[in-house]
Write a protein that holds these residues in place. Structure first.
Motif, PDB file in Angstrom:
ATOM      1  N   PHE A   1      33.035 -19.689  43.371  1.00 51.70           N
ATOM      2  CA  PHE A   1      32.045 -18.663  43.062  1.00 51.70           C
ATOM      3  C   PHE A   1      32.607 -17.314  43.467  1.00 51.70           C
ATOM      4  O   PHE A   1      33.342 -17.212  44.451  1.00 51.70           O
ATOM      5  CB  PHE A   1      30.739 -18.899  43.837  1.00 51.70           C
ATOM      6  N   VAL A   2      32.251 -16.298  42.712  1.00 56.94           N
ATOM      7  CA  VAL A   2      32.560 -14.922  43.103  1.00 56.94           C
ATOM      8  C   VAL A   2      31.224 -14.236  43.356  1.00 56.94           C
ATOM      9  O   VAL A   2      30.334 -14.260  42.507  1.00 56.94           O
ATOM     10  CB  VAL A   2      33.357 -14.180  42.013  1.00 56.94           C
ATOM     11  N   VAL A   3      31.103 -13.659  44.528  1.00 51.26           N
ATOM     12  CA  VAL A   3      29.891 -12.956  44.922  1.00 51.26           C
ATOM     13  C   VAL A   3      30.263 -11.487  45.094  1.00 51.26           C
ATOM     14  O   VAL A   3      31.216 -11.158  45.800  1.00 51.26           O
ATOM     15  CB  VAL A   3      29.332 -13.522  46.247  1.00 51.26           C
ATOM     16  N   VAL A   4      29.531 -10.606  44.410  1.00 57.02           N
ATOM     17  CA  VAL A   4      29.778  -9.170  44.527  1.00 57.02           C
ATOM     18  C   VAL A   4      28.616  -8.558  45.292  1.00 57.02           C
ATOM     19  O   VAL A   4      27.453  -8.733  44.926  1.00 57.02           O
ATOM     20  CB  VAL A   4      29.928  -8.502  43.139  1.00 57.02           C
TER      21      VAL A   4
ATOM     22  N   GLU B   1      27.046  -5.087  46.503  1.00 57.98           N
ATOM     23  CA  GLU B   1      27.022  -3.632  46.354  1.00 57.98           C
ATOM     24  C   GLU B   1      26.275  -3.063  47.548  1.00 57.98           C
ATOM     25  O   GLU B   1      25.124  -3.415  47.787  1.00 57.98           O
ATOM     26  CB  GLU B   1      26.317  -3.239  45.059  1.00 57.98           C
ATOM     27  N   GLY B   2      26.948  -2.196  48.303  1.00 58.86           N
ATOM     28  CA  GLY B   2      26.350  -1.625  49.502  1.00 58.86           C
ATOM     29  C   GLY B   2      25.200  -0.692  49.180  1.00 58.86           C
ATOM     30  O   GLY B   2      25.106  -0.134  48.099  1.00 58.86           O
ATOM     31  N   GLY B   3      24.313  -0.557  50.102  1.00 57.60           N
ATOM     32  CA  GLY B   3      23.158   0.322  49.940  1.00 57.60           C
ATOM     33  C   GLY B   3      21.954  -0.292  50.615  1.00 57.60           C
ATOM     34  O   GLY B   3      22.051  -1.298  51.302  1.00 57.60           O
ATOM     35  N   SER B   4      20.832   0.321  50.416  1.00 54.91           N
ATOM     36  CA  SER B   4      19.611  -0.200  51.007  1.00 54.91           C
ATOM     37  C   SER B   4      18.529  -0.251  49.936  1.00 54.91           C
ATOM     38  O   SER B   4      18.038   0.791  49.514  1.00 54.91           O
ATOM     39  CB  SER B   4      19.173   0.710  52.159  1.00 54.91           C
ATOM     40  N   PRO B   5      18.188  -1.414  49.422  1.00 53.38           N
ATOM     41  CA  PRO B   5      18.738  -2.712  49.815  1.00 53.38           C
ATOM     42  C   PRO B   5      20.062  -2.971  49.115  1.00 53.38           C
ATOM     43  O   PRO B   5      20.389  -2.336  48.112  1.00 53.38           O
ATOM     44  CB  PRO B   5      17.677  -3.692  49.312  1.00 53.38           C
ATOM     45  N   GLU B   6      20.815  -3.932  49.664  1.00 53.82           N
ATOM     46  CA  GLU B   6      22.068  -4.341  49.026  1.00 53.82           C
ATOM     47  C   GLU B   6      21.752  -5.117  47.757  1.00 53.82           C
ATOM     48  O   GLU B   6      20.712  -5.744  47.646  1.00 53.82           O
ATOM     49  CB  GLU B   6      22.864  -5.248  49.963  1.00 53.82           C
ATOM     50  N   THR B   7      22.663  -5.064  46.800  1.00 52.68           N
ATOM     51  CA  THR B   7      22.547  -5.885  45.603  1.00 52.68           C
ATOM     52  C   THR B   7      23.644  -6.923  45.675  1.00 52.68           C
ATOM     53  O   THR B   7      24.820  -6.573  45.821  1.00 52.68           O
ATOM     54  CB  THR B   7      22.721  -5.036  44.325  1.00 52.68           C
ATOM     55  N   ILE B   8      23.272  -8.188  45.608  1.00 51.73           N
ATOM     56  CA  ILE B   8      24.242  -9.277  45.705  1.00 51.73           C
ATOM     57  C   ILE B   8      24.153 -10.101  44.432  1.00 51.73           C
ATOM     58  O   ILE B   8      23.084 -10.574  44.065  1.00 51.73           O
ATOM     59  CB  ILE B   8      23.966 -10.156  46.942  1.00 51.73           C
ATOM     60  N   THR B   9      25.283 -10.255  43.740  1.00 52.63           N
ATOM     61  CA  THR B   9      25.332 -10.992  42.482  1.00 52.63           C
ATOM     62  C   THR B   9      26.336 -12.126  42.623  1.00 52.63           C
ATOM     63  O   THR B   9      27.457 -11.905  43.093  1.00 52.63           O
ATOM     64  CB  THR B   9      25.757 -10.068  41.330  1.00 52.63           C
ATOM     65  N   ALA B  10      25.947 -13.334  42.212  1.00 49.87           N
ATOM     66  CA  ALA B  10      26.844 -14.489  42.303  1.00 49.87           C
ATOM     67  C   ALA B  10      27.103 -15.057  40.922  1.00 49.87           C
ATOM     68  O   ALA B  10      26.189 -15.162  40.104  1.00 49.87           O
ATOM     69  CB  ALA B  10      26.233 -15.564  43.202  1.00 49.87           C
ATOM     70  N   THR B  11      28.347 -15.424  40.663  1.00 51.78           N
ATOM     71  CA  THR B  11      28.743 -16.018  39.385  1.00 51.78           C
ATOM     72  C   THR B  11      29.693 -17.169  39.643  1.00 51.78           C
ATOM     73  O   THR B  11      30.610 -17.055  40.455  1.00 51.78           O
ATOM     74  CB  THR B  11      29.464 -14.970  38.507  1.00 51.78           C
ATOM     75  N   ARG B  12      29.470 -18.282  38.937  1.00 50.98           N
ATOM     76  CA  ARG B  12      30.391 -19.414  39.015  1.00 50.98           C
ATOM     77  C   ARG B  12      31.649 -19.083  38.233  1.00 50.98           C
ATOM     78  O   ARG B  12      31.583 -18.531  37.143  1.00 50.98           O
ATOM     79  CB  ARG B  12      29.748 -20.668  38.430  1.00 50.98           C
ATOM     80  N   VAL B  13      32.793 -19.403  38.796  1.00 53.22           N
ATOM     81  CA  VAL B  13      34.058 -19.238  38.104  1.00 53.22           C
ATOM     82  C   VAL B  13      34.274 -20.496  37.274  1.00 53.22           C
ATOM     83  O   VAL B  13      34.299 -21.599  37.806  1.00 53.22           O
ATOM     84  CB  VAL B  13      35.223 -19.044  39.102  1.00 53.22           C
ATOM     85  N   LEU B  14      34.401 -20.338  35.960  1.00 53.14           N
ATOM     86  CA  LEU B  14      34.476 -21.489  35.084  1.00 53.14           C
ATOM     87  C   LEU B  14      35.857 -22.113  35.029  1.00 53.14           C
ATOM     88  O   LEU B  14      35.996 -23.293  34.748  1.00 53.14           O
ATOM     89  CB  LEU B  14      34.019 -21.098  33.679  1.00 53.14           C
ATOM     90  N   ALA B  15      36.870 -21.345  35.272  1.00 49.29           N
ATOM     91  CA  ALA B  15      38.230 -21.893  35.238  1.00 49.29           C
ATOM     92  C   ALA B  15      39.065 -21.229  36.310  1.00 49.29           C
ATOM     93  O   ALA B  15      38.942 -20.037  36.539  1.00 49.29           O
ATOM     94  CB  ALA B  15      38.854 -21.667  33.865  1.00 49.29           C
ATOM     95  N   VAL B  16      39.887 -22.015  36.947  1.00 43.84           N
ATOM     96  CA  VAL B  16      40.773 -21.494  37.972  1.00 43.84           C
ATOM     97  C   VAL B  16      42.197 -21.826  37.550  1.00 43.84           C
ATOM     98  O   VAL B  16      42.513 -22.986  37.263  1.00 43.84           O
ATOM     99  CB  VAL B  16      40.463 -22.102  39.352  1.00 43.84           C
ATOM    100  N   VAL B  17      43.031 -20.823  37.470  1.00 42.00           N
ATOM    101  CA  VAL B  17      44.437 -21.034  37.112  1.00 42.00           C
ATOM    102  C   VAL B  17      45.238 -20.979  38.389  1.00 42.00           C
ATOM    103  O   VAL B  17      45.144 -20.027  39.159  1.00 42.00           O
ATOM    104  CB  VAL B  17      44.921 -19.949  36.123  1.00 42.00           C
ATOM    105  N   SER B  18      46.012 -22.003  38.647  1.00 41.54           N
ATOM    106  CA  SER B  18      46.793 -22.010  39.900  1.00 41.54           C
ATOM    107  C   SER B  18      48.271 -22.050  39.593  1.00 41.54           C
ATOM    108  O   SER B  18      48.708 -22.263  38.511  1.00 41.54           O
ATOM    109  CB  SER B  18      46.397 -23.183  40.775  1.00 41.54           C
TER     110      SER B  18
END
Length: 131
Positions: A109-112, A114-131
């Motif tokens: 998962f990638v969680v972004v 955004e600082g501030g009051s209130p904070e904004t937190i967005t989560a997204t599943r990563v569908l593919a991982v290249v290694s």
């Protein structure tokens, strides 16, 4: 006109000097987690954990207003435990979808935050991982 605006944009883009950026993230290995689990961003933004039960992640040392921070989560569900779910404190998910964990598997998962009051937190599943 639209073509004039596109020409101006193309000119500005050609004036931008291309640079190479190398990113290295500090790994924060949490081990086995369950319940309310704090992630201190000062200790790293690449988080590895094994879920042993339902887990809610909260955050400390979050970004200041006007800045944002991406946090990568690599979560493994302990195959010997009952199915676990995750959530991130005060999080919006893409399309409002629930965050599901692959039972006995590994999810990214990638969680972004955004600082501030209130904070904004967005989560997204990563569908593919290249290694």
């Amino acid at each position: 006109t639209q073509s004039g605006a596109l020409d101006e944009l193309a000119e500005r883009v050609s004036d931008v000097e291309q640079t190479s950026v190398s990113l290295a993230e500090t790994i924060q290995a949490l081990g086995n987690v369950s319940g309310s689990t704090e992630v201190d961003l000062g200790n790293g933004t690449f988080v590895i954990a094994t879920l042993t039960a339902d887990t809610t992640f909260t955050f400390a040392n979050t970004p200041e207003a006007g800045t944002a921070q991406a946090v990568t989560f690599v979560l493994t569900e302990n195959a010997g435990s009952p199915a676990a779910s995750i959530s991130f404190s005060e999080t919006e998910t893409e399309g409002g979808a629930a965050l599901e964990i692959t039972q006995g598997g590994k999810d990214w998962f990638v969680v972004v935050i955004e600082g501030g009051s209130p904070e904004t937190i967005t989560a997204t599943r990563v569908l593919a991982v290249v290694s």
